[in-house]
Scaffold this motif. Structure first.
Motif, PDB file in Angstrom:
ATOM      1  N   TRP A   4     -46.477 -26.106  85.432  1.00  0.00           N
ATOM      2  CA  TRP A   4     -46.145 -27.451  84.971  1.00  0.00           C
ATOM      3  C   TRP A   4     -46.560 -27.617  83.505  1.00  0.00           C
ATOM      4  O   TRP A   4     -47.413 -26.877  83.003  1.00  0.00           O
ATOM      5  N   THR A   5     -45.952 -28.572  82.840  1.00  0.00           N
ATOM      6  CA  THR A   5     -46.298 -28.898  81.456  1.00  0.00           C
ATOM      7  C   THR A   5     -46.247 -30.413  81.278  1.00  0.00           C
ATOM      8  O   THR A   5     -45.510 -31.115  81.984  1.00  0.00           O
ATOM      9  N   ALA A   6     -47.024 -30.914  80.348  1.00  0.00           N
ATOM     10  CA  ALA A   6     -46.962 -32.319  79.934  1.00  0.00           C
ATOM     11  C   ALA A   6     -46.962 -32.336  78.414  1.00  0.00           C
ATOM     12  O   ALA A   6     -47.761 -31.642  77.777  1.00  0.00           O
ATOM     13  N   GLU A  24     -55.705 -26.227  72.536  1.00  0.00           N
ATOM     14  CA  GLU A  24     -54.901 -27.436  72.634  1.00  0.00           C
ATOM     15  C   GLU A  24     -55.100 -28.307  71.391  1.00  0.00           C
ATOM     16  O   GLU A  24     -56.191 -28.348  70.810  1.00  0.00           O
ATOM     17  N   ASP A  25     -54.034 -29.012  70.989  1.00  0.00           N
ATOM     18  CA  ASP A  25     -54.133 -29.927  69.853  1.00  0.00           C
ATOM     19  C   ASP A  25     -53.949 -31.381  70.274  1.00  0.00           C
ATOM     20  O   ASP A  25     -53.902 -32.278  69.428  1.00  0.00           O
ATOM     21  N   GLY A  26     -53.835 -31.618  71.593  1.00  0.00           N
ATOM     22  CA  GLY A  26     -53.695 -32.976  72.095  1.00  0.00           C
ATOM     23  C   GLY A  26     -52.275 -33.418  72.343  1.00  0.00           C
ATOM     24  O   GLY A  26     -52.050 -34.482  72.932  1.00  0.00           O
ATOM     25  N   SER A  27     -51.301 -32.619  71.916  1.00  0.00           N
ATOM     26  CA  SER A  27     -49.901 -33.030  72.069  1.00  0.00           C
ATOM     27  C   SER A  27     -49.245 -32.449  73.315  1.00  0.00           C
ATOM     28  O   SER A  27     -48.201 -32.941  73.741  1.00  0.00           O
ATOM     29  N   VAL A  66     -53.091 -38.780  73.196  1.00  0.00           N
ATOM     30  CA  VAL A  66     -53.733 -37.464  73.186  1.00  0.00           C
ATOM     31  C   VAL A  66     -53.876 -36.984  74.630  1.00  0.00           C
ATOM     32  O   VAL A  66     -54.204 -37.766  75.529  1.00  0.00           O
ATOM     33  N   LEU A  67     -53.621 -35.694  74.843  1.00  0.00           N
ATOM     34  CA  LEU A  67     -53.698 -35.087  76.177  1.00  0.00           C
ATOM     35  C   LEU A  67     -54.772 -34.005  76.208  1.00  0.00           C
ATOM     36  O   LEU A  67     -55.094 -33.393  75.188  1.00  0.00           O
ATOM     37  N   SER A  68     -55.308 -33.748  77.399  1.00  0.00           N
ATOM     38  CA  SER A  68     -56.279 -32.663  77.582  1.00  0.00           C
ATOM     39  C   SER A  68     -56.208 -32.153  79.021  1.00  0.00           C
ATOM     40  O   SER A  68     -56.050 -32.939  79.957  1.00  0.00           O
ATOM     41  N   SER A  69     -56.340 -30.839  79.153  1.00  0.00           N
ATOM     42  CA  SER A  69     -56.395 -30.240  80.493  1.00  0.00           C
ATOM     43  C   SER A  69     -57.820 -30.200  81.024  1.00  0.00           C
ATOM     44  O   SER A  69     -58.035 -29.875  82.193  1.00  0.00           O
ATOM     45  N   THR A  70     -58.814 -30.518  80.184  1.00  0.00           N
ATOM     46  CA  THR A  70     -60.203 -30.529  80.631  1.00  0.00           C
ATOM     47  C   THR A  70     -60.388 -31.598  81.705  1.00  0.00           C
ATOM     48  O   THR A  70     -59.965 -32.739  81.517  1.00  0.00           O
ATOM     49  N   PRO A  71     -61.001 -31.273  82.839  1.00  0.00           N
ATOM     50  CA  PRO A  71     -61.186 -32.287  83.882  1.00  0.00           C
ATOM     51  C   PRO A  71     -62.184 -33.355  83.467  1.00  0.00           C
ATOM     52  O   PRO A  71     -62.980 -33.172  82.547  1.00  0.00           O
TER      53      PRO A  71
END
Length: 540
Positions: free
Chosen positions: A360-362, A405-408, A373-378
């Motif tokens: 999956w991707t966001a 990651e750059d947040g995008s 801003v996005l992050s995969s960190t829980p």
């Protein structure tokens, strides 16, 4: 004893004599360990299963003086002695019923001096490593009554381990002989972890950092369920944590750089999706290399292991992540993430998928990258996923730099889980801000695309702004449901309805705090003779 030096003559002692030779009595700062292992009622293939022993929780330094107040002693060093390095030799079993025995002598460890001798958390742990089996272990102690987990310096320990279903260890401590010219310190392979025990809910995670001098570090492909002692596939229980043999140093939730010797893992639930509590044991394995065996199993060469205990608590069933479509018209997808004007903290987007291989991707479109801003960190909020979560503003969303990651944009596999945050507060309270996040996930052989809408600002606004549809009759409306303060201030109330005082509406009614919170039902259009009923707010 006092003494002074006389130039060219030697040392003058306090009794007036002079000597040119000083004999000093020195104590070793280490512990010598001799181990004998015997197996009783062992498995038929026990000799094939035995791979060696491990000492973990070893002090990283030994103070030279009393009242030491320098760098704190850390008990994070691990040493493993493997059978294939010829450390072990055969010996005759001495215990009744024993069918197998091995010994290893002259293991040299740093002493483990403890201020609180019964502190089990500071004990050195001895583990017998059995290939593809549960590895029995115990804390080393030199006395049981009272308990003493210290290993004093200049001590020789004789360890006799009886392996049944668990490990029974008898330890005899003696003074290390004053004359011993057979010191033998083996190669020091390391695998250190920041935590060996963590607790998570269904909506947060635990980050563990680790270091090693080995070429490869990965999580074993199976975890142990402590309650039942059964093994389950790691990537079924935890999200993308056990890497594949062809790329052992990284997966979506783990990464190790052998050039720097440092790595991390984010422990996050994947499945099972069940309400309740469970405890698992994860095994982190460092090795010289990995390869796939003939039966498809993964073989680690010269492994070094650390066990991490994970306590899991889940208070509600997690919805699957399925977008609305013709084939899935009744799914429960995410609609969006809402923020008040002064909020920028984490919003967790999560949903179950049914395979580790479901990618999956966001992604944030270019026009909103300065907003979202996005992050995969829980999340590291210890209470998220319970009835009393923490304040999201205390958990800002920072891109996972371990994954560059750059947040995008973020990506993963298996369970969809990422966090949305905002880059700044809304400085125009009369005009909310809007943006979107595009999510794609694999379903079978194709990808499904859906959109998550983001709003910042609680002011009333248009569904369509004036003029956007060619009409000037648009009106603003609140994003919140209307309720009464008696319900809002007492969420646990069991009252079916509340009688409203129409002469003091300011103290009677209010909007809820977030759009997803339910309001109250108000009864309008009733006959005049039933006017009192119109003043009732009924719980929804």
């Amino acid at each position: 004893m006092s003494r002074s030096w006389i130039s060219g003559q030697g040392a003058r002692l306090e009794d007036g004599t002079t000597t040119s030779l000083l004999q000093l009595a020195l104590d070793r700062l280490a512990v010598r360990v001799d181990v004998v292992l015997e197996a009783v009622a062992a498995l038929d293939n026990f000799d094939d299963a035995f791979t060696g022993v491990t000492f973990s929780g070893i002090p990283n330094l030994v103070p030279l003086t009393a009242n030491y107040n320098g760098t704190p002693v850390e008990r994070s060093t691990t040493r493993t002695f493997t059978r294939d390095k010829s450390y072990f030799s055969d010996t005759i079993p001495a215990v009744e019923g024993a069918t197998w025995a091995k010994k290893i002598t002259r293991i040299i460890l740093p002493s483990n001096e403890l201020d609180t001798k019964d502190d089990k958390n500071k004990a050195i742990v001895f583990t017998v490593n059995l290939k593809d089996k549960y590895n029995p272990s115990c804390e080393l102690k030199i006395a049981s009554d009272p308990v003493d987990y210290s290993l004093p310096n200049n001590t020789k320990l004789d360890l006799t381990g009886i392996i049944r279903e668990s490990l029974e260890m008898n330890i005899v401590a003696t003074e290390w002989g004053k004359t011993d010219n057979e010191w033998e310190i083996f190669g020091n392979r390391t695998l250190n972890v920041s935590y060996t025990e963590v607790s998570i809910t269904d909506f947060n995670g635990a980050r563990i950092s680790f270091s090693s001098n080995m070429p490869v570090v990965r999580v074993s492909e199976v975890v142990r369920v402590v309650r039942t002692n059964e093994e389950q596939e790691t990537n079924t229980v935890f999200n993308a944590l056990s890497s594949q043999w062809w790329k052992p140093n990284s997966d979506e939730r783990i990464s190790y750089n052998p050039d720097t010797g440092s790595g991390y893992m984010d422990i996050l639930l994947d499945r099972p999706n069940e309400v309740g509590e469970e405890t698992y044991e994860i095994t982190l394995v460092a090795a010289e290399k990995y390869y796939q065996g003939g039966e498809g199993n993964i073989i680690a060469v010269n492994p070094l292991k650390r066990t991490i205990t994970v306590h899991v608590k889940q208070e509600g069933i997690r919805y699957p992540f399925i977008a609305n479509s013709i084939s899935d018209p009744w799914s429960n997808p995410y609609v969006g993430a809402f923020y008040r004007d002064n909020e920028i903290g984490e919003r967790v987007i999560s949903g179950t998928r049914w395979s580790y291989w479901h990618e999956w991707t966001a992604e944030v479109p270019d026009k909103y990258k300065d907003f979202i801003v996005l992050s995969s960190t829980p999340s590291f909020d210890s209470q998220i996923g319970t009835d009393s979560p923490g304040d999201p503003e205390k958990y800002p969303v920072i891109p996972n730099l371990y994954k560059s990651e750059d947040g995008s944009s973020v990506s993963g596999r298996g369970r969809i889980y990422f966090r949305i945050g905002l880059r700044e507060e809304n400085h125009d309270p009369d005009r909310p801000r809007y943006g979107i996040v595009n999510v794609s996930y694999k379903d079978g052989e194709s990808f499904v695309h859906t959109t998550i809408h983001v709003r910042q600002g609680q002011a009333a606004d248009y569904l369509m702004r004036s003029g956007s549809s060619g009409s000037s009759f648009g009106r603003k409306f609140s994003p919140f449901n209307l309720t009464v303060k008696a319900f809002k201030n007492d969420p646990g109330t069991k009252a079916v309805w509340h009688q409203i005082n129409f002469n003091n509406l300011a103290d009677e009614v209010d909007f809820v705090k977030y759009p997803t919170q339910a309001g109250a039902f108000f009864q309008w259009g009733l006959p005049v003779e039933d006017a009192d009923l119109a003043r009732r707010a009924t719980g929804s």
